[in-house]
Write an enzyme that holds these catalytic residues in place. Structure first.
Site, PDB file in Angstrom:
ATOM      1  N   ASP A  79      38.404  96.805  35.386  1.00  0.00           N
ATOM      2  CA  ASP A  79      39.326  95.920  35.040  1.00  0.00           C
ATOM      3  C   ASP A  79      39.765  95.031  36.335  1.00  0.00           C
ATOM      4  O   ASP A  79      39.858  95.359  37.244  1.00  0.00           O
ATOM      5  CB  ASP A  79      40.621  96.809  34.720  1.00  0.00           C
ATOM      6  N   ASP A  85      48.911  94.990  41.097  1.00  0.00           N
ATOM      7  CA  ASP A  85      48.279  96.336  41.039  1.00  0.00           C
ATOM      8  C   ASP A  85      48.104  96.764  42.437  1.00  0.00           C
ATOM      9  O   ASP A  85      48.258  97.814  42.523  1.00  0.00           O
ATOM     10  CB  ASP A  85      47.085  96.068  40.271  1.00  0.00           C
ATOM     11  N   GLU A 108      44.175 104.777  39.580  1.00  0.00           N
ATOM     12  CA  GLU A 108      43.217 103.930  38.850  1.00  0.00           C
ATOM     13  C   GLU A 108      42.565 102.934  39.796  1.00  0.00           C
ATOM     14  O   GLU A 108      41.413 102.609  39.518  1.00  0.00           O
ATOM     15  CB  GLU A 108      44.017 103.218  37.660  1.00  0.00           C
ATOM     16  N   GLU A 109      43.246 102.553  40.887  1.00  0.00           N
ATOM     17  CA  GLU A 109      42.783 101.380  41.502  1.00  0.00           C
ATOM     18  C   GLU A 109      41.729 101.968  42.753  1.00  0.00           C
ATOM     19  O   GLU A 109      41.158 100.814  43.440  1.00  0.00           O
ATOM     20  CB  GLU A 109      44.022 100.429  42.258  1.00  0.00           C
ATOM     21  N   ASP A 129      48.588 105.795  37.455  1.00  0.00           N
ATOM     22  CA  ASP A 129      48.174 104.527  37.190  1.00  0.00           C
ATOM     23  C   ASP A 129      49.271 103.393  37.832  1.00  0.00           C
ATOM     24  O   ASP A 129      50.511 103.508  37.430  1.00  0.00           O
ATOM     25  CB  ASP A 129      47.972 104.123  35.721  1.00  0.00           C
ATOM     26  N   LEU A 131      50.117 100.410  37.823  1.00  0.00           N
ATOM     27  CA  LEU A 131      50.796  99.316  36.872  1.00  0.00           C
ATOM     28  C   LEU A 131      50.055  99.278  35.810  1.00  0.00           C
ATOM     29  O   LEU A 131      49.069  98.399  35.516  1.00  0.00           O
ATOM     30  CB  LEU A 131      50.722  98.065  37.878  1.00  0.00           C
ATOM     31  N   ASP A 132      50.381 100.086  34.818  1.00  0.00           N
ATOM     32  CA  ASP A 132      49.901  99.695  33.482  1.00  0.00           C
ATOM     33  C   ASP A 132      50.452  98.781  32.734  1.00  0.00           C
ATOM     34  O   ASP A 132      51.379  98.132  32.624  1.00  0.00           O
ATOM     35  CB  ASP A 132      50.525 101.082  32.659  1.00  0.00           C
ATOM     36  N   GLU A 286      46.512 107.991  32.320  1.00  0.00           N
ATOM     37  CA  GLU A 286      47.352 107.547  31.419  1.00  0.00           C
ATOM     38  C   GLU A 286      47.543 108.307  30.143  1.00  0.00           C
ATOM     39  O   GLU A 286      48.744 108.766  29.936  1.00  0.00           O
ATOM     40  CB  GLU A 286      46.529 106.261  30.998  1.00  0.00           C
TER      41      GLU A 286
END
Ligand code: FDP
Length: 339
Positions: A79, A85, A108-109, A129, A131-132, A286
């Protein structure tokens, strides 16, 4: 005849519940019920509340401080990364990174998990995560932070394998929704509690204890633009809801869509598509934490026809399809998938 004025009744401050408690004091009170509890878990939650306040503050000032927009890189799952983020990720890493109870951090990052220490006195792994829904930031739409806490498996070799536990093994899960107010929703496996950030005091105040999701509500949430790519059962379900007077709501930030469903009922779906044949959402940081919350609130969560929390993860960043929400609404979807 003169009327005698009654003593004025002092107005009740709608921001204050009868027994005022912050998130930390609530957790400390819960912890005192378990003999031998060390307070380690409370310290981890305090890192999460601290991060949440910093991120909430940054989001509010994002346009003024020019931290909106993409930075031109992609994250571990491909993404496009937004500036926020990266800021949110750094905030969580810094806050959680110095908490004595954390053995492994995964985001996630970041491609790879961060191993902090392998000794047994670090009992937890935290996955998040940061910043969803961050692709919605430029439009001032609500975004959120999601986290999952697992017990660290000291036998795992290599240590990263400690993370690969199914959602049923989570010891706690939660999310922070940065919306019109900032809410922190938390479960430690004994129901779901909701805290609201008091902006002037800077504390998360307990606003609702033992939150229950409505059993049914005629509302579904899905990106219907992908309908032609969905497997046949999902298309049949959509044909069915169109004949039943349902309404459709899709914010495009999973945390916000599921929070609405938690409060008002309905079902959230992210089915497999041609682009994402296993679904788009990430299982471990998530779908699993949101599924634990929904189930603790009395709802249901599935990956296709399999209970989501039972899916055995094979990789940290693995994706999954998602059906979660009010129990009767999830059953309607499953009925169409099984036909
Ligand atoms: P985002 O990519 O903006 O982080 O987790 C991914 C997610 O948002 C979810 O919050 C959201 O529900 C979904 O993607 C939206 O995907 P679509 O644009 O494909 O509907």
């Amino acid at each position: 005849m003169s009327t005698v004025a009654k003593d004025p009744v002092p107005p009740t401050d709608p921001g204050l519940s009868e027994n005022l408690a912050t998130l930390e004091s609530h957790i400390l009170a819960e912890e005192s019920r378990y003999p031998g509890a060390t307070g380690t878990f409370t310290w981890i939650l305090s890192a999460l509340t601290l991060s949440a306040k910093i991120i909430a503050n940054k989001i509010r000032r994002a346009r003024i401080e020019d931290v909106l927009g993409a930075i031109g890189t992609v994250n571990a799952t491909g993404d496009e990364q937004q500036k926020l983020d990266v800021i949110a990720n750094e905030t969580l890493m810094r806050a959680l990174g110095n908490r004595a109870g954390v053995a492994v951090l995964a985001s996630e990052e970041n491609d790879q998990p961060i191993i902090l220490r392998t000794k047994e006195d670090r009992p937890y792994c935290v996955l998040f995560d940061p910043l969803d829904g961050s692709s919605n930031l430029d439009a001032c739409v609500s975004v959120g932070t999601i986290f999952s806490i697992l017990r660290h498996d000291t036998e795992a070799d290599p240590i990263e394998k400690s993370l690969l536990q199914p959602g049923v093994k989570q010891v706690a899960a939660g999310y922070i929704l940065y919306g019109s107010s900032c809410v922190f929703v938390l479960t430690t496996g004994h129901g779901v509690n909701l805290f609201v950030l008091h902006p002037s005091v800077g504390a998360f105040i307990l606003a609702q204890e033992n939150l229950r999701i409505p059993k049914a509500a005629p509302s579904y949430s899905v990106n219907e633009a992908y309908r032609a790519q969905f497997p046949a059962g999902y298309q049949k379900y959509l044909d069915w809801v169109h004949t039943q007077g349902y309404s459709s709501r899709y914010i495009g930030t999973m945390v916000a869509d599921i929070h609405r469903i938690l409060v008002q009922g309905g079902v959230f779906l992210y089915p497999p598509t041609k682009k994402n044949p296993s679904g788009k959402l990430r299982l471990m940081y998530e779908a699993n934490p949101m599924a634990m919350i929904v189930e603790q609130a009395g709802g249901k969560a599935y990956a296709g026809t399999e209970p989501l929390l039972e899916v055995q993860p094979e990789a940290l960043h693995q994706r999954t399809s998602v059906i979660m929400g009010s129990s009767a609404e999830v059953d309607h979807v499953l009925r169409h998938l099984k036909k």
